[in-house]
Design a protein around this motif. Structure first.
Motif, PDB file in Angstrom:
ATOM      1  N   HIS A  37       0.836  -1.200   0.000  1.00 30.58           N
ATOM      2  CA  HIS A  37       0.000   0.000   0.000  1.00 30.58           C
ATOM      3  C   HIS A  37       0.871   1.250   0.000  1.00 30.58           C
ATOM      4  N   VAL A  38       0.228   2.368  -0.214  1.00 34.77           N
ATOM      5  CA  VAL A  38       0.904   3.661  -0.141  1.00 34.77           C
ATOM      6  C   VAL A  38      -0.138   4.711   0.196  1.00 34.77           C
ATOM      7  N   LEU A  39       0.277   5.745   0.907  1.00 38.41           N
ATOM      8  CA  LEU A  39      -0.658   6.844   1.172  1.00 38.41           C
ATOM      9  C   LEU A  39      -1.070   7.456  -0.158  1.00 38.41           C
ATOM     10  N   SER A  40      -2.342   7.794  -0.279  1.00 33.63           N
ATOM     11  CA  SER A  40      -2.904   8.203  -1.566  1.00 33.63           C
ATOM     12  C   SER A  40      -2.174   9.381  -2.196  1.00 33.63           C
ATOM     13  N   ASP A  41      -1.644  10.278  -1.364  1.00 34.76           N
ATOM     14  CA  ASP A  41      -0.962  11.448  -1.922  1.00 34.76           C
ATOM     15  C   ASP A  41       0.492  11.157  -2.293  1.00 34.76           C
ATOM     16  N   GLN A  42       0.924   9.881  -2.147  1.00 35.56           N
ATOM     17  CA  GLN A  42       2.302   9.523  -2.479  1.00 35.56           C
ATOM     18  C   GLN A  42       2.397   8.528  -3.640  1.00 35.56           C
ATOM     19  N   VAL A  43       1.284   8.257  -4.296  1.00 38.19           N
ATOM     20  CA  VAL A  43       1.294   7.279  -5.392  1.00 38.19           C
ATOM     21  C   VAL A  43       2.161   7.789  -6.534  1.00 38.19           C
ATOM     22  N   ALA A  44       3.070   6.943  -7.014  1.00 36.50           N
ATOM     23  CA  ALA A  44       3.924   7.327  -8.138  1.00 36.50           C
ATOM     24  C   ALA A  44       3.104   7.406  -9.416  1.00 36.50           C
ATOM     25  N   GLY A  45       3.343   8.441 -10.205  1.00 35.17           N
ATOM     26  CA  GLY A  45       2.653   8.574 -11.485  1.00 35.17           C
ATOM     27  C   GLY A  45       3.236   7.625 -12.518  1.00 35.17           C
ATOM     28  N   PRO A  46       2.548   7.454 -13.646  1.00 40.57           N
ATOM     29  CA  PRO A  46       3.030   6.514 -14.672  1.00 40.57           C
ATOM     30  C   PRO A  46       4.399   6.873 -15.230  1.00 40.57           C
ATOM     31  N   ALA A  47       4.750   8.153 -15.179  1.00 40.37           N
ATOM     32  CA  ALA A  47       6.044   8.572 -15.720  1.00 40.37           C
ATOM     33  C   ALA A  47       7.159   8.515 -14.675  1.00 40.37           C
ATOM     34  N   ASP A  48       6.824   8.168 -13.443  1.00 44.47           N
ATOM     35  CA  ASP A  48       7.829   8.082 -12.378  1.00 44.47           C
ATOM     36  C   ASP A  48       8.304   6.641 -12.276  1.00 44.47           C
ATOM     37  N   LEU A  49       9.229   6.260 -13.144  1.00 43.38           N
ATOM     38  CA  LEU A  49       9.666   4.869 -13.230  1.00 43.38           C
ATOM     39  C   LEU A  49      10.356   4.422 -11.947  1.00 43.38           C
ATOM     40  N   ALA A  50      11.200   5.284 -11.379  1.00 45.14           N
ATOM     41  CA  ALA A  50      11.892   4.921 -10.137  1.00 45.14           C
ATOM     42  C   ALA A  50      10.900   4.722  -8.996  1.00 45.14           C
ATOM     43  N   GLY A  51       9.897   5.574  -8.917  1.00 46.97           N
ATOM     44  CA  GLY A  51       8.889   5.449  -7.870  1.00 46.97           C
ATOM     45  C   GLY A  51       8.069   4.182  -8.021  1.00 46.97           C
ATOM     46  N   ARG A  52       7.690   3.855  -9.253  1.00 43.78           N
ATOM     47  CA  ARG A  52       6.928   2.633  -9.483  1.00 43.78           C
ATOM     48  C   ARG A  52       7.767   1.386  -9.188  1.00 43.78           C
ATOM     49  N   ALA A  53       9.076   1.489  -9.435  1.00 40.72           N
ATOM     50  CA  ALA A  53       9.969   0.366  -9.130  1.00 40.72           C
ATOM     51  C   ALA A  53      10.018   0.120  -7.623  1.00 40.72           C
ATOM     52  N   ALA A  54      10.085   1.198  -6.851  1.00 44.07           N
ATOM     53  CA  ALA A  54      10.118   1.057  -5.391  1.00 44.07           C
ATOM     54  C   ALA A  54       8.828   0.428  -4.881  1.00 44.07           C
ATOM     55  N   GLU A  55       7.714   0.767  -5.501  1.00 44.03           N
ATOM     56  CA  GLU A  55       6.443   0.163  -5.116  1.00 44.03           C
ATOM     57  C   GLU A  55       6.423  -1.328  -5.462  1.00 44.03           C
ATOM     58  N   ALA A  56       6.881  -1.644  -6.677  1.00 45.19           N
ATOM     59  CA  ALA A  56       6.830  -3.035  -7.141  1.00 45.19           C
ATOM     60  C   ALA A  56       7.760  -3.947  -6.348  1.00 45.19           C
ATOM     61  N   ALA A  57       8.870  -3.398  -5.864  1.00 44.94           N
ATOM     62  CA  ALA A  57       9.856  -4.223  -5.159  1.00 44.94           C
ATOM     63  C   ALA A  57       9.274  -4.868  -3.905  1.00 44.94           C
ATOM     64  N   LEU A  58       8.228  -4.268  -3.332  1.00 41.31           N
ATOM     65  CA  LEU A  58       7.613  -4.826  -2.129  1.00 41.31           C
ATOM     66  C   LEU A  58       6.658  -5.965  -2.449  1.00 41.31           C
ATOM     67  N   TYR A  59       6.287  -6.107  -3.699  1.00 35.91           N
ATOM     68  CA  TYR A  59       5.307  -7.119  -4.083  1.00 35.91           C
ATOM     69  C   TYR A  59       5.854  -8.532  -3.882  1.00 35.91           C
ATOM     70  N   VAL A  60       7.139  -8.740  -4.209  1.00 38.77           N
ATOM     71  CA  VAL A  60       7.743 -10.070  -4.090  1.00 38.77           C
ATOM     72  C   VAL A  60       8.981  -9.953  -3.206  1.00 38.77           C
ATOM     73  N   GLU A  61       8.972 -10.612  -2.101  1.00 36.23           N
ATOM     74  CA  GLU A  61      10.113 -10.579  -1.176  1.00 36.23           C
ATOM     75  C   GLU A  61      11.382 -11.048  -1.881  1.00 36.23           C
ATOM     76  N   GLY A  62      12.436 -10.236  -1.846  1.00 37.25           N
ATOM     77  CA  GLY A  62      13.712 -10.618  -2.441  1.00 37.25           C
ATOM     78  C   GLY A  62      13.801 -10.451  -3.938  1.00 37.25           C
TER      79      GLY A  62
END
Length: 290
Positions: A37-62
């Motif tokens: 999850h993420v606080l609604s005001d911190q959601v990475a936009g589609p053009a924020d590749l680094a931010g979306r990567a940080a979000e995705a990294a939590l989906y699968v441990e390791g």
């Protein structure tokens, strides 16, 4: 209760007392992936590749971030910011999600590094993955950017070809290595260089150092043909819309002209249709032939 910065695993945050179950289920928190999850005001936009990567990294441990997202985190941005995030998960079976590409590759420890707390493929491994996947132009663009940032010689990829000759796309690597030049200062400069060479222009020197007649340093040009004193410079939109950048460019071009250099600007339109720009460069080289 203080707000949590960045994406988080809800189960861990609840157990640590950082957030309540009620708030996680409420409108101020957005669910990205199962338990992520993420606080609604911190959601990475589609053009924020680094931010979306940080979000995705939590989906699968390791999981290890690869592809364009790894390049972005390594400081070698070279692709679309809206590109999907590659997650390298080993032999595990992981359900794909929108915006993610799950790769079941097995990485050696030497192919992984940590950037800002995230596991990412190294510059060399990222280049190996992207060159094998991309078209001949964009493969070289990625290789130039990653070799420059990662400090490796593009020819190092040839050893990987020898050790993994049956890897999908491995046949694309030797040509990309032959055309790569880590001196390139940016992806548009690589595209400009390849477009010119593909249309008959003699290979230029990327980031050529220019001095005046007395040997004083004037500056670097994106691409240069020293004997003819001709340079090609990529001019992105910010060179036109940013007043300070525009004024800097004009002063720089005047200094180059004072040193006897002709500067030919290249725009995004020229990258899409390189033949006409190549003709202009060829004409300038012919006119200024020593």
């Amino acid at each position: 209760m203080e707000d949590i910065a960045g994406p988080f695993r809800a189960s861990e945050a609840i157990a640590a007392g950082k957030i309540s179950r009620g708030r996680v289920a409420g409108p101020s928190v957005e669910r990205l992936f199962p338990d992520v999850h993420v606080l609604s005001d911190q959601v990475a936009g589609p053009a924020d590749l680094a931010g979306r990567a940080a979000e995705a990294a939590l989906y699968v441990e390791g999981a290890v971030i690869g592809g364009y997202a790894a390049a972005e985190l390594l400081g070698a941005s070279c692709g679309r910011r809206t590109a999907p995030v590659d997650l390298v998960v080993g032999r595990r079976r992981v359900r794909p999600r929108p915006g993610l590409r799950i790769r079941q590759d097995v990485l050696a420890p030497a192919e992984i590094e940590q950037v800002e707390g995230l596991l990412v493929t190294t510059a060399l491994r990222t280049a190996w993955d992207l060159v094998r996947e991309l078209d001949p132009i964009e493969g070289v663009v990625a290789l130039d950017a990653l070799a420059r940032r990662g400090g490796f010689d593009p020819t190092e990829l040839l050893a990987t070809v020898e050790s993994r000759p049956r890897s999908r796309g491995a046949s694309r690597v030797p040509e990309a290595v032959a055309r790569a030049d880590r001196r390139s200062g940016s992806p548009p400069e690589t595209r400009m260089r390849l477009g010119l060479v593909d249309h008959g222009v003699p290979p230029p020197v990327p980031q050529l150092e220019v001095c005046d007649g007395e040997g004083w340093f004037v500056g670097h040009v994106d691409l240069g043909w020293e004997e003819a004193k001709v340079a090609a410079e990529y001019q992105g939109d910010h060179h036109r819309t940013d007043r300070d950048q525009w004024m800097h460019d004009q002063a720089r071009f005047a200094e180059l002209a004072g040193a006897g250099w002709l500067v030919l600007p290249c725009t995004a339109q020229d990258l899409r249709f390189p033949r006409a720009f190549a003709k202009r460069v060829l004409a300038a080289l012919a006119a200024r032939k020593p």
